[in-house]
Motif scaffolding. Structure first.
Motif, mmCIF file in Angstrom:
data_model
loop_
_atom_site.group_PDB
_atom_site.id
_atom_site.type_symbol
_atom_site.label_atom_id
_atom_site.label_comp_id
_atom_site.label_asym_id
_atom_site.label_seq_id
_atom_site.Cartn_x
_atom_site.Cartn_y
_atom_site.Cartn_z
ATOM 1 N N GLU A 166 7.042 -0.362 -1.984
ATOM 2 C CA GLU A 166 8.032 0.506 -2.044
ATOM 3 C C GLU A 166 7.850 1.741 -3.117
ATOM 4 O O GLU A 166 8.219 2.761 -3.244
ATOM 5 N N GLU A 167 7.115 1.189 -4.187
ATOM 6 C CA GLU A 167 7.107 2.217 -5.220
ATOM 7 C C GLU A 167 5.824 3.336 -4.644
ATOM 8 O O GLU A 167 5.750 4.412 -5.319
ATOM 9 N N LEU A 168 5.367 2.975 -3.706
ATOM 10 C CA LEU A 168 4.328 3.979 -3.093
ATOM 11 C C LEU A 168 5.174 4.822 -2.030
ATOM 12 O O LEU A 168 4.375 5.628 -1.353
ATOM 13 N N ARG A 169 6.130 4.831 -1.872
ATOM 14 C CA ARG A 169 7.107 5.421 -0.829
ATOM 15 C C ARG A 169 6.875 7.008 -1.014
ATOM 16 O O ARG A 169 6.610 7.791 0.145
ATOM 17 N N HIS A 170 6.603 7.530 -2.203
ATOM 18 C CA HIS A 170 6.451 9.053 -2.402
ATOM 19 C C HIS A 170 5.208 9.409 -2.752
ATOM 20 O O HIS A 170 4.870 10.514 -3.315
ATOM 21 N N SER A 171 4.288 8.361 -2.676
ATOM 22 C CA SER A 171 2.947 8.643 -3.200
ATOM 23 C C SER A 171 2.247 9.931 -2.405
ATOM 24 O O SER A 171 2.336 9.609 -1.361
ATOM 25 N N SER A 172 1.339 10.471 -2.977
ATOM 26 C CA SER A 172 0.548 11.741 -2.314
ATOM 27 C C SER A 172 -0.967 11.096 -2.121
ATOM 28 O O SER A 172 -1.809 11.978 -1.828
ATOM 29 N N GLU A 173 -1.307 9.796 -2.609
ATOM 30 C CA GLU A 173 -2.546 9.492 -2.512
ATOM 31 C C GLU A 173 -3.004 9.666 -0.809
ATOM 32 O O GLU A 173 -2.358 9.407 0.037
ATOM 33 N N PRO A 174 -4.302 10.196 -1.046
ATOM 34 C CA PRO A 174 -4.727 10.570 0.342
ATOM 35 C C PRO A 174 -5.210 9.411 1.406
ATOM 36 O O PRO A 174 -5.399 9.760 2.523
ATOM 37 N N HIS A 175 -5.583 8.400 1.120
ATOM 38 C CA HIS A 175 -6.194 7.322 1.737
ATOM 39 C C HIS A 175 -5.415 5.808 1.652
ATOM 40 O O HIS A 175 -4.628 5.525 2.799
#
Length: 372
Positions: A63-72
């Motif tokens: 859930e904490e990665l919902r807005h992550s811009s990580e590419p992979h």
């Protein structure tokens, strides 16, 4: 791949939740889709027998990665209600997000998704100096700059003596700046431990810097054909990184193939097949682990005890060795646990040239051995 960062995964007993999250798709509804992924991964772990606290920890972490811009993507390893390790991935997990609940963390995919990712310094060179950028598959960051002499920098077209003298001073300025850039780039590589140096700029300026780099770095250097403003530069960098990784895997396979023959002392330093590798792991003789991801032996069942060197092909063997508690595990993950304990590196040969990696090592698992 240096496996030291995996130590926290073996400081406590399992079972473990291993989750590989695909973050490669970015769209308007990405946050909602990642919320659904969080729910699906937690539900999948629960169906496999994971405890509720660990399922909740995994759900919250995704859930904490919902807005992550990580590419992979990201890998999550959790137990007892806590995410212990969450490395970023250099490539998206094949087939999208997935989760496993098992006695050992499912770490062998990291060799392809995170471990063999070449780190490089891209040097943007001009006549005045250079800017350095550190790149991996998951990040870019500033790595410093160097400024050389700022005058004189440009030639003239005149043939008079005074102008020829001026042009000589220009030549000296270029040479001085190239040496300054080369020295700074060598220091940058030493500090960052970069696998590869990529020179970007006009051809003459690239060559001038290349020629002045220390001999020890020459096999790490490549020159990008496109300049800093070109949309093709990123492709140049990725091609250079892929070529470097392929060459590294080819070299390790060459060592392995040579190690199949006895050395001057009659010792064979290459082993393959689960029984031979299990024996080597128990005796702390694995010097480097080689894994072919599509090998049939990778998911072969072995038996493990509480300590990394307690593993066997059959459960009865552990009892004979005095181990009272044992669990089934995948061969590749059990061998990686043993490699971590003895500070042995591991490499995936998936990036090797196709002609070199075919059926090597046999079954998909091999090792170079230490004898001293």
């Amino acid at each position: 791949m240096d496996l030291a960062f995996l130590h926290p995964l073996y400081e406590h007993p399992g079972p473990w939740a291993s989750v590989y999250v695909d973050l490669s798709v970015h769209a308007e509804d990405t946050p909602h889709q990642r919320h659904l992924t969080a729910e699906a991964m937690a539900r999948d772990l629960k169906d496999q027998g994971a405890d509720e606290a660990t399922c909740d920890a995994v759900r919250d972490a995704i859930e904490e990665l919902r807005h992550s811009s990580e590419p992979h993507g990201r890998a999550l390893f959790a137990r007892a209600g806590e995410v212990v390790l969450d490395p970023s991935l250099a490539r998206p997990p094949q087939g999208g997000s997935w989760a496993r609940w098992a006695p050992l963390p499912r770490v062998s995919p990291l060799l392809d998704l995170e471990g063999e990712d070449a780190v490089c310094v891209v040097a943007y060179i001009d006549r005045k100096g250079a800017d350095f950028e550190l790149r991996s598959g998951v990040a870019r960051e500033d790595a410093g700059s160097v400024s050389g002499r700022q005058w004189p920098l440009h030639r003239t077209s005149s043939a008079e003596w005074s102008e020829r003298h001026f042009q000589l001073r220009v030549e000296n300025t270029w040479e001085h700046n190239a040496a300054e850039i080369a020295d700074a780039l060598a220091v940058c590589q030493e500090e960052t431990k970069a696998d590869l140096l990529i020179l970007v700029g006009e051809e003459r300026e690239r060559h001038a810097v290349h020629d002045r780099l220390p001999q020890r770095l020459h096999d790490r250097v490549t020159e990008a054909p496109h300049g800093a403003g070109s949309r093709l530069l990123d492709a140049d960098v990725e091609a250079a990184r892929a070529a470097h990784e392929r060459a590294r895997a080819d070299a390790e396979l060459e060592r392995f193939l040579a190690g199949r023959a006895p050395d001057a002392d009659g010792r064979v330093v290459a082993a393959e097949g689960v029984p031979a590798l299990v024996e080597a792991a128990r005796e702390h003789r694995i010097d480097e682990l080689l894994i072919r991801p599509d090998g049939p032996d990778n998911h072969r069942e072995v038996w493990i005890g509480e300590d990394p060197d307690q593993l066997a092909v059959r459960r009865t063997e552990l009892k004979i060795l005095g181990e009272q508690h044992s669990w089934p595990a995948r061969a590749d993950d059990a061998l990686i646990r043993s490699a971590v304990a003895t500070a042995a590196p591991a490499i995936s040969v998936a990036t090797a040239s196709e002609a070199r990696r075919e059926d090597v090592p046999v079954g998909g698992l091999g090792a170079l051995l230490r004898w001293s």
